[in-house]
Design a protein around this motif. Structure first.
Motif, PDB file in Angstrom:
ATOM      1  N   LEU A  75       0.766  -1.246   0.000  1.00  0.00           N
ATOM      2  CA  LEU A  75       0.000   0.000   0.000  1.00  0.00           C
ATOM      3  C   LEU A  75       0.803   1.307   0.000  1.00  0.00           C
TER       4      LEU A  75
ATOM      5  N   CYS B 286       3.739   5.176   7.129  1.00  0.00           N
ATOM      6  CA  CYS B 286       3.838   3.832   7.719  1.00  0.00           C
ATOM      7  C   CYS B 286       5.165   3.167   7.372  1.00  0.00           C
TER       8      CYS B 286
ATOM      9  N   MET C 214      -6.091  -7.132  14.006  1.00  0.00           N
ATOM     10  CA  MET C 214      -5.382  -7.435  12.768  1.00  0.00           C
ATOM     11  C   MET C 214      -4.830  -6.093  12.293  1.00  0.00           C
TER      12      MET C 214
ATOM     13  N   GLY D  75       0.888  -5.509   6.886  1.00  0.00           N
ATOM     14  CA  GLY D  75       0.079  -5.985   5.772  1.00  0.00           C
ATOM     15  C   GLY D  75      -1.346  -5.465   5.736  1.00  0.00           C
TER      16      GLY D  75
ATOM     17  N   THR E 292      -8.489  -2.079   8.035  1.00  0.00           N
ATOM     18  CA  THR E 292      -8.175  -1.989   6.606  1.00  0.00           C
ATOM     19  C   THR E 292      -7.931  -0.545   6.198  1.00  0.00           C
TER      20      THR E 292
ATOM     21  N   SER F 101      -8.680   2.742   8.426  1.00  0.00           N
ATOM     22  CA  SER F 101      -7.602   3.727   8.517  1.00  0.00           C
ATOM     23  C   SER F 101      -7.976   4.926   7.655  1.00  0.00           C
TER      24      SER F 101
ATOM     25  N   HIS G 227      -7.803   8.630   8.398  1.00  0.00           N
ATOM     26  CA  HIS G 227      -6.648   9.534   8.455  1.00  0.00           C
ATOM     27  C   HIS G 227      -6.824  10.907   7.812  1.00  0.00           C
TER      28      HIS G 227
ATOM     29  N   ASN H  10       3.733   7.662  15.147  1.00  0.00           N
ATOM     30  CA  ASN H  10       4.941   7.050  15.689  1.00  0.00           C
ATOM     31  C   ASN H  10       6.065   7.179  14.678  1.00  0.00           C
TER      32      ASN H  10
HETATM   33  N1  SAH Z   1      -3.242  -2.204   6.379  1.00  0.00           N
HETATM   34  C1  SAH Z   1      -4.154  -2.142   7.487  1.00  0.00           C
HETATM   35  C2  SAH Z   1      -3.563  -2.742   8.736  1.00  0.00           C
HETATM   36  C3  SAH Z   1      -2.451  -1.933   9.369  1.00  0.00           C
HETATM   37  S1  SAH Z   1      -3.093  -1.346  10.859  1.00  0.00           S
HETATM   38  C4  SAH Z   1      -4.605  -0.721   7.692  1.00  0.00           C
HETATM   39  O1  SAH Z   1      -4.076   0.153   7.023  1.00  0.00           O
HETATM   40  O2  SAH Z   1      -5.535  -0.469   8.453  1.00  0.00           O
HETATM   41  C5  SAH Z   1      -1.949  -0.266  11.406  1.00  0.00           C
HETATM   42  C6  SAH Z   1      -2.566   1.063  11.824  1.00  0.00           C
HETATM   43  O3  SAH Z   1      -1.493   1.933  12.220  1.00  0.00           O
HETATM   44  C7  SAH Z   1      -3.260   1.727  10.653  1.00  0.00           C
HETATM   45  O4  SAH Z   1      -4.328   2.498  11.071  1.00  0.00           O
HETATM   46  C8  SAH Z   1      -2.144   2.604  10.147  1.00  0.00           C
HETATM   47  O5  SAH Z   1      -2.625   3.622   9.340  1.00  0.00           O
HETATM   48  C9  SAH Z   1      -1.525   3.085  11.430  1.00  0.00           C
HETATM   49  N2  SAH Z   1      -0.165   3.580  11.260  1.00  0.00           N
HETATM   50  C10 SAH Z   1       0.693   3.289  10.277  1.00  0.00           C
HETATM   51  N3  SAH Z   1       1.865   3.943  10.453  1.00  0.00           N
HETATM   52  C11 SAH Z   1       1.735   4.651  11.569  1.00  0.00           C
HETATM   53  C12 SAH Z   1       2.616   5.492  12.298  1.00  0.00           C
HETATM   54  N4  SAH Z   1       3.862   5.712  11.894  1.00  0.00           N
HETATM   55  N5  SAH Z   1       2.162   6.045  13.435  1.00  0.00           N
HETATM   56  C13 SAH Z   1       0.907   5.783  13.879  1.00  0.00           C
HETATM   57  N6  SAH Z   1       0.050   4.984  13.242  1.00  0.00           N
HETATM   58  C14 SAH Z   1       0.449   4.422  12.097  1.00  0.00           C
END
Ligand code: SAH
Length: 380
Positions: free
Chosen positions: A121, A126, A173, A177, A210, A231, A233, A308
């Motif tokens: 993705l 991330c 989950m 991934g 997701t 997610s 955002h 993070n």
């Molecule tokens: N692919 C799925 C599962 C990953 S879940 C999804 O996107 O939902 C992980 C969660 O952490 C998601 O909401 C993602 O957007 C969030 N995330 C990713 N990188 C991050 C970061 N650096 N700091 C905080 N949250 C983050």
């Protein structure tokens, strides 16, 4: 036969397990009983071999041991954060490694599991998004993460733990991934994990997150039926297109329509919208107001996730006061807006920090791996 290529029983659905036993010559009229015995051994007792399965007659234990494997994957590293968060680096095969995280809280313990090695993705914020997809995990590999965590936490009856004082009460989950790009395996794994005669984690305590694979959301509702986290955002396509590139394929409006149609939603059963707080990108009061506008009518809570950091990340986390003010606006509009406490940052175990060194194997290596798996699945 080498034990690494024996067919594995972990992660099979009940029907799959039945078929595997049938193919190995177990008599039809005994199949249901054997499935129940093995199910209990694998998921209630935590058996890692057949010797310990005393509900089976001794000769049968030997026969099963010669035919099948209950082996765990290899734990390459286990780390514990100063806040009690644990992270395991698990290797399923050479170059196929993922991370699993356990987050203990006062009133619950959440296990965060992965669905893919790497990800396709490329969400800009991330860390996993910087690791190319190596491959999907199998249902066995997804379920095994729960078993490995229970082993290490000593959460099996043989370790003397009372079954009503559970450590792992919730599963998310939300590891490496995109689960909806590995639909069948994730579905089968969740159905195994939720099975009431096994690991027995109720679907109300399992959350699938997701990035918004819209066409798969109705199927997730029908065939998985866990809680859903999105997610999101950003409330606007121009911003979301940049930080979650999948948005260009499935824009916010379509995503939210799929959410509205998710079965079983009510005030007691809400969708979680995850919202990562990125300084100066998506964190203004206007963004907060627009957010509550676009989700109007959906039973929802908004989980605000302080960004993070990871090496080379192109963003910064919003200031704490900004996050609180943003949360206030969302809250006043009638939505719970908890701020997710960052956990396990010191061991790179917090949301979005997971990554393994695995890279996609060369085609020739993949072929060799597939061949050995196929051999392993052949009844004999
Ligand atoms: N692919 C799925 C599962 C990953 S879940 C999804 O996107 O939902 C992980 C969660 O952490 C998601 O909401 C993602 O957007 C969030 N995330 C990713 N990188 C991050 C970061 N650096 N700091 C905080 N949250 C983050």
């Amino acid at each position: 036969m080498n034990s690494s290529v024996k067919p594995r029983l972990i992660g099979l659905t009940r029907d799959g397990l039945k078929a595997a036993l049938g193919a190995a010559g177990v008599e039809t009229k005994q199949l249901s009983m054997r499935v129940s015995q093995l199910w209990n051994a694998m998921y209630v007792q935590g058996a890692t071999g057949f010797d310990a399965i005393t509900t089976l007659a001794k000769p049968l234990r030997g026969e099963f041991a010669d035919t099948f494997s209950l082996k765990r994957p290899e734990v390459v590293a286990a780390q514990v954060s100063s806040d009690g968060t644990r992270k395991w680096l698990i290797r399923f095969a050479p170059g196929v490694e993922i991370e699993t995280v356990f987050i203990p809280d006062e009133d619950r313990g959440t296990l965060c599991i992965s669905s893919q090695v790497g990800c396709t993705l490329t969400c800009r914020f991330c860390h996993t998004g910087t690791q190319k997809l190596v491959r999907n995990l199998t249902a066995e590999e997804i379920v095994s993460q729960v078993l490995v965590a229970r082993d290490d936490l000593k959460e099996w009856p043989r370790a003397g733990r009372n079954s009503d004082e559970r450590l792992i009460t919730n599963i998310v989950m939300m590891g490496m991934g995109e689960p909806l790009y590995n639909f069948e395996n994730v579905r089968d794994a969740i159905n195994v994990i939720a099975d009431g005669e096994g690991l027995s984690v109720s679907k109300r305590r399992i959350t699938l997150s997701t990035a918004g694979v819209v066409p798969m959301i109705p199927r997730a509702g029908e065939e998985i039926g866990s809680m859903l986290a999105i997610s999101l955002h950003a409330p606007r396509d121009d911003v979301r297109d940049v930080i979650v590139p999948l948005n260009k394929k499935y824009p916010i409006k379509e995503l939210l329509e799929a959410c509205r149609a998710y079965p079983g939603l009510s005030n007691a059963r809400r969708i979680t919208f995850e919202y990562v707080m990125l300084k100066g990108v998506n964190d203004s009061n206007a963004d907060a107001r627009e957010l509550v506008k676009v989700i109007r009518g959906i039973p929802a809570k908004i989980n605000l996730i302080p960004f993070n950091p990871w090496p080379g990340a192109p963003y910064e986390c919003s200031d704490w006061e900004r996050i609180e003010e943003f949360g206030e606006i969302v809250n006043r509009a009638g939505y719970a807006s908890p701020i997710r406490t960052p956990r396990g940052r010191d061991i790179m175990a917090a949301c979005g920090q997971l990554k393994s060194e695995s890279v996609k194997a060369r085609a020739s290596e993949r072929l060799a791996e597939m061949r050995s798996k196929e051999l392993a699945r052949m009844p004999h």
